[in-house]
Design an enzyme around this catalytic site. Structure first.
Site, PDB file in Angstrom:
ATOM      1  N   VAL A   1       0.844  -1.212   0.000  1.00 26.36           N
ATOM      2  CA  VAL A   1       0.000   0.000   0.000  1.00 26.36           C
ATOM      3  C   VAL A   1       0.871   1.251   0.000  1.00 26.36           C
ATOM      4  CG1 VAL A   1      -1.769   1.295   1.240  1.00 26.36           C
ATOM      5  CG2 VAL A   1      -1.903  -1.200   1.153  1.00 26.36           C
ATOM      6  N   CYS A   2       1.938   1.220   0.796  1.00 27.02           N
ATOM      7  CA  CYS A   2       2.816   2.381   0.917  1.00 27.02           C
ATOM      8  C   CYS A   2       3.412   2.765  -0.434  1.00 27.02           C
ATOM      9  CB  CYS A   2       3.942   2.097   1.910  1.00 27.02           C
ATOM     10  SG  CYS A   2       3.324   1.553   3.516  1.00 27.02           S
ATOM     11  N   THR A   3       3.765   1.770  -1.212  1.00 28.39           N
ATOM     12  CA  THR A   3       4.373   2.032  -2.518  1.00 28.39           C
ATOM     13  C   THR A   3       3.386   2.755  -3.431  1.00 28.39           C
ATOM     14  OG1 THR A   3       5.760   0.087  -2.231  1.00 28.39           O
ATOM     15  CG2 THR A   3       5.523   0.917  -4.493  1.00 28.39           C
TER      16      THR A   3
ATOM     17  N   LEU B   1       2.906   6.573  -1.817  1.00 22.74           N
ATOM     18  CA  LEU B   1       3.933   7.612  -1.922  1.00 22.74           C
ATOM     19  C   LEU B   1       4.119   8.108  -3.349  1.00 22.74           C
ATOM     20  CD1 LEU B   1       4.448   6.585   1.064  1.00 22.74           C
ATOM     21  CD2 LEU B   1       6.567   7.875   0.799  1.00 22.74           C
TER      22      LEU B   1
END
Lengths: 219, 219
Positions: A45-47, A50
């Site tokens: 999810v973070c990828t 950001l």
């Protein structure tokens, strides 16, 4: 539990980031800043988040809003990971700093701990916390999302527009408001004052109470 | 400052509401509950919000989610005001309870105080705080918005869907996800396990790190 909430001054911490050392208050400066945490580098999810933050950064910048990311990974990890982030979201360039908090000192102070997540060594991990900080260095609005729920950058942009309109005019934004929609005039403004402040006019909604408090205008 | 944040158990307070006395944990029961505050009755943004909450209530109910409103006005004020709320949003029926906290005891415990707002007597007023509470009575996600920014019920519905998908499957939702979009598989699930858990298959995104952590599926 952890403290920071809306209205609080964000602590003026010194952070190690991918762009060198940053003091939070200096970084916020006279504008707005969105400080947001992500659970960990090299996670799914973070990828996606950001990269999308980077795509929205120019729109935010036009509104005087800087971005500042943060996780508990170190700076060298962030720098390696940015290659994945930019590859996943074509056209994204992560030009905003990402802070490193391997000692978990910052996430506690900024109410960014995810109580349900830990790394392989049993260390705490950040939630998807996002604070909009104003020029007065105070938290204007917070979203505290868990690791499972990626943020919605359209909602982030929407609330920024709302906060800035309210800071410039004596108005607020109704439910499900989108930029361009009419806004409502604050109850603290009398009808006489409203005529001066909003020469474009306003419409008062007729309600059963006949109190005349629901007044729409465009700003 | 005030305490409640994600991961915390919501205090099991007894509330006076428009539907009689309610204990929070009983009310949450085995489902989800959205407990949300509004600054004051007979004010503009709140009137638009509570009607829209009522319009979305059936969609939330389908997902096992109850609503519980709260402000510092008393129950008789709430009942009078509901006439305005329902008149403003045609087709809305406020069937969910609205709690009364004239002593400001509840808003402090639930991290719902707006630091920038007070009533004519100088009393504190609630922010637009919204906590999604799960069947375990813990706060899963919070939005802390100020008086000026009406909430976005589409975002509320979106995060509910995300939380419930993550609770049922080992998945999470990427940035800007909408119901129906693909989800990502949690990093805790190995590829071997993923083949069992997601017989519909999954796609691994090729990234510069070659770590294979970004895996999309449909659930």
């Amino acid at each position: 539990m952890p403290g920071l909430t809306i209205g609080d001054t964000i602590p003026d911490l010194e952070l190690e980031t991918t762009k060198g050392k940053i003091r939070i208050h200096d970084y916020v400066g006279d504008g707005y800043c969105i400080i947001f945490s992500h659970p960990a580098d090299f996670t799914p999810v973070c990828t996606t988040e950001l990269g999308m933050m980077a795509k929205y950064a120019p729109e935010l910048e036009k509104r005087g809003v800087k971005l500042l990311g943060l996780s508990c990974d170190d700076v060298s990890s962030h720098k390696e990971w940015i290659k994945d982030v930019e590859a996943y979201t074509p056209g994204s360039l992560v030009t905003y700093p990402i802070a490193a908090d391997p000692k978990r000192e910052v996430i506690k102070q900024l109410n960014m701990v995810d109580p349900d997540e830990e790394d392989a060594s049993g260390n705490q991990l950040p939630s998807r916390a996002l604070h909009v900080v104003g020029p007065d260095k105070k938290v204007k609005l917070s979203m505290l999302y868990p690791a499972s729920t990626g943020r919605n950058m359209d909602e982030v942009l929407r609330v920024v527009e709302s906060l800035q309109k309210a800071a410039r005019h004596k108005v607020a934004t109704p439910v499900n408001w989108k930029p361009g929609d009419p806004v409502v005039i604050s109850p603290s403004v009398s009808n006489e004052e409203a005529k001066q402040m909003f020469p474009q006019g306003f419409d008062t909604t007729d309600l059963p109470s006949k109190k005349g408090y629901l007044r729409f205008t465009k700003v």
